[in-house]
Motif scaffolding. Sequence first.
Motif: not given
Length: 226
Positions: A142-151, A162-165, A167-173
């Motif tokens: 997974a990765m975050v591109e702007g306001r999008d979460l790509v899986l 699309t990440i809703p207003e 909310l915050k999404v973080q991706v580790e490893e």
Amino acid sequence: MASSITSSFQTSNLRSVFLGERNVLCLSSVPVTRVGFLRKTIECKDSRIGKQPIEVPSNVTITLEGQDLKVKGPLGELSIAYPREVKVERDESGILKVKKAVETRRANQMHGLFRTLTDNMVVGVSKGFEKKLQMVGVGYRAMVEGRDLVLSLGFSHPVRMTIPEGLKVQVEENTRITVSGYDKSQVGQFAASIRKWRPPEPYKGKGVKYADEVIRRKEGKAGKKK
């Protein structure tokens, strides 16, 4: 005496079709009194959760107008409208208390529910909530591109969400996803929508699961013995 008996009962003869026997049916003309039922009063006990007070931190502002409550903190602002069965009060020390306005079964159900919702609002705008997910599988990332979460979940194309207003999404490893926000229901809903794309399967455990989720594993089918 005989005339009074015959007047209170009317006799009709019925012949059975199969047995050919004569049956006697007696119809009584004497009025039957109604049977009364006792109404049992239902006692509604106070909810264990509903009667617990809610402590409001110093960095949270409470605005109470009738049945409407607004909560504002450093992370955001939330509001709720209470039904007529419950009411909210605030004492001098700033502690909120959710009480029942009427003594009914529905009010007893709403009591604990809206106390929990109110507490989630206060905790959300002051501390926030988070939900962690783990991706298990070869090539899953997974990765975050702007306001999008790509899986990347093994499909022919990547899944873009699309990440809703709020909310915050973080991706580790590349395999650990953390969804955080001040609205608990919104955090849980978005985390569930991520997991829905590839729920963990019980044989190898591949898929997207919650970090604290335990997957009950199954044994695969054994091959035929030669």
